[in-house]
Design a protein around this motif. Sequence first.
Motif, PDB file in Angstrom:
ATOM      1  N   ARG A  25       1.380  -1.063  -0.100  1.00 34.15           N
ATOM      2  CA  ARG A  25      -0.196   0.091  -0.168  1.00 34.15           C
ATOM      3  C   ARG A  25       1.213   1.241  -0.167  1.00 34.15           C
ATOM      4  NH1 ARG A  25      -3.641  -2.618   3.654  1.00 34.15           N
ATOM      5  NH2 ARG A  25      -2.269  -1.875   4.643  1.00 34.15           N
ATOM      6  N   GLN A  26       1.732   1.481   0.800  1.00 32.08           N
ATOM      7  CA  GLN A  26       3.118   2.671   0.972  1.00 32.08           C
ATOM      8  C   GLN A  26       3.697   3.095  -0.695  1.00 32.08           C
ATOM      9  OE1 GLN A  26       2.551   5.118   2.933  1.00 32.08           O
ATOM     10  NE2 GLN A  26       2.320   4.874   4.509  1.00 32.08           N
ATOM     11  N   LEU A  27       4.370   1.936  -1.154  1.00 33.40           N
ATOM     12  CA  LEU A  27       5.218   2.170  -2.312  1.00 33.40           C
ATOM     13  C   LEU A  27       3.379   2.469  -3.261  1.00 33.40           C
ATOM     14  CD1 LEU A  27       6.654  -1.526  -2.228  1.00 33.40           C
ATOM     15  CD2 LEU A  27       7.608   0.931  -1.996  1.00 33.40           C
ATOM     16  N   THR A  28       2.433   2.083  -3.266  1.00 33.20           N
ATOM     17  CA  THR A  28       1.920   2.340  -4.457  1.00 33.20           C
ATOM     18  C   THR A  28       1.375   3.499  -3.905  1.00 33.20           C
ATOM     19  OG1 THR A  28       0.737  -0.040  -4.808  1.00 33.20           O
ATOM     20  CG2 THR A  28      -0.311   1.920  -5.073  1.00 33.20           C
ATOM     21  N   LYS A  29       1.588   4.189  -2.286  1.00 29.92           N
ATOM     22  CA  LYS A  29       0.644   5.320  -2.302  1.00 29.92           C
ATOM     23  C   LYS A  29       2.062   6.075  -2.938  1.00 29.92           C
ATOM     24  CE  LYS A  29      -0.312   7.974   2.062  1.00 29.92           C
ATOM     25  NZ  LYS A  29      -0.677   8.164   3.235  1.00 29.92           N
ATOM     26  N   GLN A  30       3.194   6.514  -2.416  1.00 33.13           N
ATOM     27  CA  GLN A  30       4.159   6.777  -3.168  1.00 33.13           C
ATOM     28  C   GLN A  30       4.398   6.980  -4.414  1.00 33.13           C
ATOM     29  OE1 GLN A  30       5.834   8.962  -1.404  1.00 33.13           O
ATOM     30  NE2 GLN A  30       5.324   8.114   0.424  1.00 33.13           N
TER      31      GLN A  30
ATOM     32  N   ILE B  26      10.862   3.335   2.704  1.00 31.50           N
ATOM     33  CA  ILE B  26      10.660   3.379   1.503  1.00 31.50           C
ATOM     34  C   ILE B  26       9.772   4.418   1.076  1.00 31.50           C
ATOM     35  CG2 ILE B  26       7.376   3.030   0.855  1.00 31.50           C
ATOM     36  CD1 ILE B  26       7.114   1.146   2.483  1.00 31.50           C
ATOM     37  N   LYS B  27      10.030   5.718   2.245  1.00 29.10           N
ATOM     38  CA  LYS B  27      10.132   6.797   1.733  1.00 29.10           C
ATOM     39  C   LYS B  27      11.611   6.984   1.059  1.00 29.10           C
ATOM     40  CE  LYS B  27       7.192   8.780   5.504  1.00 29.10           C
ATOM     41  NZ  LYS B  27       6.716   9.196   6.015  1.00 29.10           N
ATOM     42  N   LYS B  28      12.457   7.079   1.793  1.00 30.79           N
ATOM     43  CA  LYS B  28      13.926   7.172   1.192  1.00 30.79           C
ATOM     44  C   LYS B  28      13.740   6.207  -0.423  1.00 30.79           C
ATOM     45  CE  LYS B  28      18.622   5.787   1.628  1.00 30.79           C
ATOM     46  NZ  LYS B  28      19.915   4.443   2.070  1.00 30.79           N
ATOM     47  N   VAL B  29      13.496   5.514  -0.639  1.00 25.37           N
ATOM     48  CA  VAL B  29      13.498   4.962  -2.611  1.00 25.37           C
ATOM     49  C   VAL B  29      12.640   5.631  -2.751  1.00 25.37           C
ATOM     50  CG1 VAL B  29      12.378   3.230  -3.231  1.00 25.37           C
ATOM     51  CG2 VAL B  29      13.584   1.894  -1.412  1.00 25.37           C
TER      52      VAL B  29
ATOM     53  N   THR C 265      15.702  -3.369  -3.300  1.00 28.59           N
ATOM     54  CA  THR C 265      15.436  -2.738  -4.737  1.00 28.59           C
ATOM     55  C   THR C 265      17.088  -2.403  -5.342  1.00 28.59           C
ATOM     56  OG1 THR C 265      16.737  -0.875  -2.844  1.00 28.59           O
ATOM     57  CG2 THR C 265      14.354  -0.895  -2.920  1.00 28.59           C
ATOM     58  N   ASP C 266      17.557  -1.278  -5.912  1.00 27.10           N
ATOM     59  CA  ASP C 266      18.436  -1.124  -6.454  1.00 27.10           C
ATOM     60  C   ASP C 266      19.511  -0.844  -5.399  1.00 27.10           C
ATOM     61  OD1 ASP C 266      17.369  -1.958  -9.165  1.00 27.10           O
ATOM     62  OD2 ASP C 266      17.278   0.466  -9.493  1.00 27.10           O
ATOM     63  N   GLU C 267      19.292  -0.373  -5.019  1.00 27.20           N
ATOM     64  CA  GLU C 267      20.252   0.076  -3.917  1.00 27.20           C
ATOM     65  C   GLU C 267      20.221  -0.784  -2.171  1.00 27.20           C
ATOM     66  OE1 GLU C 267      20.001   4.530  -3.763  1.00 27.20           O
ATOM     67  OE2 GLU C 267      21.261   4.923  -5.436  1.00 27.20           O
ATOM     68  N   ASP C 268      19.048  -1.403  -1.273  1.00 28.98           N
ATOM     69  CA  ASP C 268      19.006  -1.694  -0.174  1.00 28.98           C
ATOM     70  C   ASP C 268      18.001  -2.516  -0.676  1.00 28.98           C
ATOM     71  OD1 ASP C 268      19.814   0.765   1.160  1.00 28.98           O
ATOM     72  OD2 ASP C 268      18.538   1.746   0.223  1.00 28.98           O
TER      73      ASP C 268
ATOM     74  N   ALA D 213      12.029   8.358  -2.470  1.00 26.48           N
ATOM     75  CA  ALA D 213      13.220   9.632  -2.373  1.00 26.48           C
ATOM     76  C   ALA D 213      14.022   9.890  -3.755  1.00 26.48           C
ATOM     77  CB  ALA D 213      13.052  10.620  -1.270  1.00 26.48           C
ATOM     78  N   THR D 214      14.600   9.084  -3.628  1.00 21.00           N
ATOM     79  CA  THR D 214      15.771   8.765  -4.556  1.00 21.00           C
ATOM     80  C   THR D 214      14.917   8.279  -6.303  1.00 21.00           C
ATOM     81  OG1 THR D 214      17.067   7.261  -2.996  1.00 21.00           O
ATOM     82  CG2 THR D 214      17.304   6.902  -4.946  1.00 21.00           C
ATOM     83  N   ALA D 215      14.284   7.345  -6.191  1.00 16.25           N
ATOM     84  CA  ALA D 215      13.156   7.044  -7.503  1.00 16.25           C
ATOM     85  C   ALA D 215      12.712   9.011  -8.414  1.00 16.25           C
ATOM     86  CB  ALA D 215      12.247   7.048  -6.858  1.00 16.25           C
ATOM     87  N   LYS D 216      12.356   9.369  -7.371  1.00 18.39           N
ATOM     88  CA  LYS D 216      12.071  11.469  -7.693  1.00 18.39           C
ATOM     89  C   LYS D 216      13.803  11.971  -7.971  1.00 18.39           C
ATOM     90  CE  LYS D 216       8.271  11.489  -5.317  1.00 18.39           C
ATOM     91  NZ  LYS D 216       7.573  11.869  -4.102  1.00 18.39           N
ATOM     92  N   VAL D 217      15.205  11.467  -7.942  1.00 19.19           N
ATOM     93  CA  VAL D 217      15.627  12.368  -8.190  1.00 19.19           C
ATOM     94  C   VAL D 217      16.076  11.547  -9.632  1.00 19.19           C
ATOM     95  CG1 VAL D 217      18.088  11.936  -7.432  1.00 19.19           C
ATOM     96  CG2 VAL D 217      16.397  13.295  -5.886  1.00 19.19           C
ATOM     97  N   TYR D 218      15.393  10.684  -9.786  1.00 20.27           N
ATOM     98  CA  TYR D 218      15.738   9.823 -11.257  1.00 20.27           C
ATOM     99  C   TYR D 218      14.632  10.108 -12.418  1.00 20.27           C
ATOM    100  CZ  TYR D 218      20.204   7.523  -8.915  1.00 20.27           C
ATOM    101  OH  TYR D 218      21.384   7.731  -8.162  1.00 20.27           O
ATOM    102  N   ALA D 219      14.004  10.523 -11.721  1.00 20.23           N
ATOM    103  CA  ALA D 219      12.608  10.490 -12.675  1.00 20.23           C
ATOM    104  C   ALA D 219      12.884  11.708 -13.506  1.00 20.23           C
ATOM    105  CB  ALA D 219      11.424  11.181 -11.995  1.00 20.23           C
TER     106      ALA D 219
END
Length: 80
Positions: free
Chosen positions: A19-24, A69-72, A56-59, A74-80
């Motif tokens: 649910r949290q991954l989807t929410k993010q 989940i929040k860390k992932v 994930t790719d990093e963790d 934030a990282t995904a938004k940097v690479y988006a």
Amino acid sequence: MSITVYTKTHCPQCDATKRQLTKQGLDFDQVDLTANQELVDQFIAKGFKQTPIVVTDEDTWSGYRPDMIKKVAATAKVYA
């Protein structure tokens, strides 16, 4: 970013993680461990003893971890 969530049936922490991954807004693959004892044995050998296991790719972590989940996210938004 690649995210795989290893789950089992009747797992509230697995459901909360998904649910949290989807929410993010994060896409993820899901693998059910209930029918794959070989994968379970591999994760246990690496020290993971609870589900979900998120890779994930990093963790990699186990259990419901909103902080990770929040860390992932934030990282995904940097690479988006």
